[in-house]
Write a protein that holds these residues in place. Structure first.
Motif, PDB file in Angstrom:
ATOM      1  N   LYS A  46     -48.949  98.155 -18.178  1.00  0.00           N
ATOM      2  CA  LYS A  46     -50.055  97.690 -19.012  1.00  0.00           C
ATOM      3  C   LYS A  46     -49.551  96.814 -20.152  1.00  0.00           C
ATOM      4  CE  LYS A  46     -52.160 101.492 -20.185  1.00  0.00           C
ATOM      5  NZ  LYS A  46     -53.212 102.363 -20.779  1.00  0.00           N
ATOM      6  N   ARG A  91     -47.196  93.128 -18.090  1.00  0.00           N
ATOM      7  CA  ARG A  91     -47.845  92.753 -16.831  1.00  0.00           C
ATOM      8  C   ARG A  91     -47.011  91.787 -16.001  1.00  0.00           C
ATOM      9  NH1 ARG A  91     -52.864  94.778 -16.547  1.00  0.00           N
ATOM     10  NH2 ARG A  91     -53.866  95.445 -18.493  1.00  0.00           N
ATOM     11  N   TYR A 108     -46.936 103.160 -15.125  1.00  0.00           N
ATOM     12  CA  TYR A 108     -48.292 102.618 -15.278  1.00  0.00           C
ATOM     13  C   TYR A 108     -48.495 102.104 -16.707  1.00  0.00           C
ATOM     14  CZ  TYR A 108     -53.372 102.643 -15.866  1.00  0.00           C
ATOM     15  OH  TYR A 108     -54.667 102.309 -16.162  1.00  0.00           O
ATOM     16  N   GLU A 109     -48.104 102.902 -17.697  1.00  0.00           N
ATOM     17  CA  GLU A 109     -48.248 102.480 -19.085  1.00  0.00           C
ATOM     18  C   GLU A 109     -47.327 101.311 -19.416  1.00  0.00           C
ATOM     19  OE1 GLU A 109     -47.642 106.037 -21.345  1.00  0.00           O
ATOM     20  OE2 GLU A 109     -49.655 106.804 -20.926  1.00  0.00           O
TER      21      GLU A 109
END
Length: 205
Positions: free
Chosen positions: A50, A53, A46-47
């Protein structure tokens, strides 16, 4: 930075001829992971998404896995061995001072870092991102681990920083928990074995 690392690693790959690595083929019944519903995304991924992308986009398509050519298998094996040899294994805590940091390795890296680099290198060599799926597994000792799954018409194969040989997933010692969705690099799906997840995760997006 990723592009520099990938190009440097590719320069060391021992590929004798230039050819396409894959041809499309229908999926037969074979040694394939059975995936289920959308599930939680690992916190580290997830990080990573971010900050990257473009590498976590969806294709929107459910495509059949390709048939890998003899040349393609040479590329796959060489990438797996080259990255395993070039990167020194270290934990995230040793490298970054905290856990669950997914990043492209330079000289050292955790299991997820090996996977990210192998995936990027194979995409550069012509493989589709939808066929190169980061996969979370559990080792026999209960520890969480990450490998790269290569979807092919002959089954699902695993590239592992703990093993230089590329193996069909059923010939590895792991319990398979979840992996990236083939239709969206930022989504994850269950691998239907019913086991409890052993890694940190966030609610499904």
């Amino acid at each position: 930075m990723k592009g520099v690392i990938v190009r440097a690693m590719l320069a060391g790959c021992l590929v004798a001829v230039s050819s396409t690595p894959i041809v499309m083929a229908a999926q037969p019944v074979g040694t394939f992971m059975q995936v289920g519903e959308i599930t939680s995304q690992p916190i580290g991924h997830y990080e990573f998404c971010k900050n990257n992308r473009d590498e976590c986009r969806g294709s929107g398509a459910h495509t059949a896995p390709p048939r890998v050519t003899e040349f393609g298998w040479t590329v796959v094996r060489d990438v797996n061995e080259s990255v395993n040899y070039a990167v020194l294994p270290m934990t995230d805590y040793e490298i970054h001072g905290r856990e669950e940091v997914w990043s492209y390795p330079d000289v050292v890296g955790d299991c997820e870092d090996y996977v990210l680099l192998k995936r990027a290198m194979l995409i550069e060599r012509g493989f589709s991102a939808s066929d190169l799926l980061i996969t979370v597994v559990r080792k026999p000792n209960g520890e969480g681990h990450a490998v790269l799954t290569l979807r092919t018409a002959d089954g699902d194969f695993v590239l592992d920083n703990l093993e230089d040989e590329v193996k069909v997933w059923t010939n590895t010692p792991y319990t398979y928990l979840k992996r990236q969705a083939s239709f969206h690099a930022g989504r994850w799906v269950d691998i239907e074995n019913g086991d409890e997840l052993m890694v940190g995760s966030i609610p499904g997006q």
